[in-house]
Design a protein around this motif. Structure first.
Motif, PDB file in Angstrom:
ATOM      1  N   GLU A  83      45.948 -19.263  -3.331  1.00 55.03           N
ATOM      2  CA  GLU A  83      45.792 -20.392  -2.399  1.00 55.03           C
ATOM      3  C   GLU A  83      45.748 -21.706  -3.156  1.00 55.03           C
ATOM      4  O   GLU A  83      45.264 -21.780  -4.282  1.00 55.03           O
ATOM      5  N   ARG A  84      46.285 -22.747  -2.502  1.00 57.04           N
ATOM      6  CA  ARG A  84      46.227 -24.108  -3.055  1.00 57.04           C
ATOM      7  C   ARG A  84      45.381 -24.954  -2.119  1.00 57.04           C
ATOM      8  O   ARG A  84      45.666 -25.035  -0.927  1.00 57.04           O
ATOM      9  N   LEU A  85      44.354 -25.570  -2.662  1.00 55.85           N
ATOM     10  CA  LEU A  85      43.443 -26.385  -1.858  1.00 55.85           C
ATOM     11  C   LEU A  85      43.741 -27.860  -2.142  1.00 55.85           C
ATOM     12  O   LEU A  85      43.554 -28.331  -3.267  1.00 55.85           O
ATOM     13  N   ASN A  86      44.202 -28.577  -1.123  1.00 57.73           N
ATOM     14  CA  ASN A  86      44.506 -30.001  -1.280  1.00 57.73           C
ATOM     15  C   ASN A  86      43.253 -30.828  -1.033  1.00 57.73           C
ATOM     16  O   ASN A  86      42.618 -30.682   0.014  1.00 57.73           O
ATOM     17  N   VAL A  87      42.904 -31.675  -1.998  1.00 59.11           N
ATOM     18  CA  VAL A  87      41.721 -32.534  -1.870  1.00 59.11           C
ATOM     19  C   VAL A  87      42.205 -33.963  -2.074  1.00 59.11           C
ATOM     20  O   VAL A  87      41.804 -34.661  -3.002  1.00 59.11           O
TER      21      VAL A  87
END
Ligand SMILES: NC(=O)c1ccc[n+]([C@@H]2O[C@H](COP(=O)([O-])OP(=O)(O)OC[C@H]3O[C@@H](n4cnc5c(N)ncnc54)[C@H](O)[C@@H]3O)[C@@H](O)[C@H]2O)c1
Length: 253
Positions: free
Chosen positions: A242-246
């Motif tokens: 998973e890639r978590l965009n912040v």
């Protein structure tokens, strides 16, 4: 049980904030950086006397040496945060092999080799978490920042590959894409981008870039570190690849 964690590029910016956050959560730490004084400054700001490992991760042998050093110093390794990175702007028609090599050696090859070396250790232990730091740039068309953007697109590919390789062994591999943080790297890069655009009104240039962020503001290392800590320590085991965009909406799936 105490989690044993290695953070690369721990001497500055996001790496320092992640190290401080992990230390506050009781992790035993190995801080990896090319800049010994910077790593020492981070260690001084962390409880628990972190180990300091000075390595050039852009060197072909650096990544494996850093992982081996962390395992030796901590007696094992459950968490790795691949944070060290380098970015420089360069006009598209003035592209140089030197910048591509410098960028990819650190941002991409080192991340892949650390995933491999740390992953092999975690596979044998049957547990572990790796968090790679990517960037919104990996999915943007940035003519004057192509090497950096490509390096981070590569990080996304490595994250997916490593996640698949390690999923059967109880090891997750994820990534965090921070929005613009006012760190030393970001300050230099934005001034380079301004110069390439022929802009000397740097404050207006920066304000225009900030205005392009849907949330209307930049983020900061401490905020992004909270997302890294969640993936490294708290997320359900099923969260992998998973890639978590912040990034305040700058990057959205
Ligand atoms: N600052 C931003 O706006 C932003 C946005 C998106 C992604 N990122 C990513 O976040 C990560 C951290 O960036 P930052 O802004 O905190 O940078 P920074 O320049 O503040 O810190 C980078 C750290 O990496 C270390 N380092 C550099 N080259 C190294 C090498 N060859 N071997 C070992 N250590 C080395 C530096 O000494 C420094 O301590 C990077 O992967 C960067 O690409 C940053």
């Amino acid at each position: 049980m105490t989690q044993r964690a290695m953070v690369t590029g721990a001497g500055s910016g996001l790496g320092r904030a992640v190290a401080q956050g992990l230390a506050a959560r009781g992790c035993a730490l190995a801080l990896v950086d090319i800049d010994e004084a910077a790593a020492r400054a981070t260690a001084a700001a962390c409880p628990g006397a972190p180990a300091i490992l000075v390595h050039d991760l852009a060197d072909p042998a650096g990544p494996a040496a850093a992982v081996a050093g962390a395992i030796a110093a901590l007696g094992g390794l459950e968490v790795v945060v691949n944070n060290a990175g380098y970015g420089a702007a360069e006009g598209f028609f003035a592209m140089t092999a030197a910048l591509w090599d410098r960028t990819l050696d650190l941002n991409l090859r080192a991340v892949a080799l650390i995933c491999s070396a740390a992953g092999a250790h975690m596979r044998a232990a049957g547990r572990g978490r790796i968090v790679n730091i990517t960037s919104p740039a990996s999915r943007m068309a940035l003519p004057d920042y192509a090497a950096y953007a490509a390096s981070k697109a590569g990080v996304d590919a490595v994250t997916r590959a490593a996640a698949l390789a390690l999923a059967p062994y109880g090891v997750s591999v994820t990534s965090v894409a921070p929005g613009m943080m006012d760190t030393p790297m970001q300050r230099v890069t934005e001034r380079q981008l301004a110069a390439l655009a022929g802009r000397s009104d740097i404050d207006t240039f920066l304000a225009e870039r900030t205005a392009r962020i849907p949330r209307g503001m930049r983020t900061d290392p401490e905020t992004v570190a909270r997302a890294v800590l969640w993936l490294a320590l708290d997320a359900p085991d099923d969260v992998t690849a998973e890639r978590l965009n912040v990034s305040g909406g700058l990057d959205r799936d």
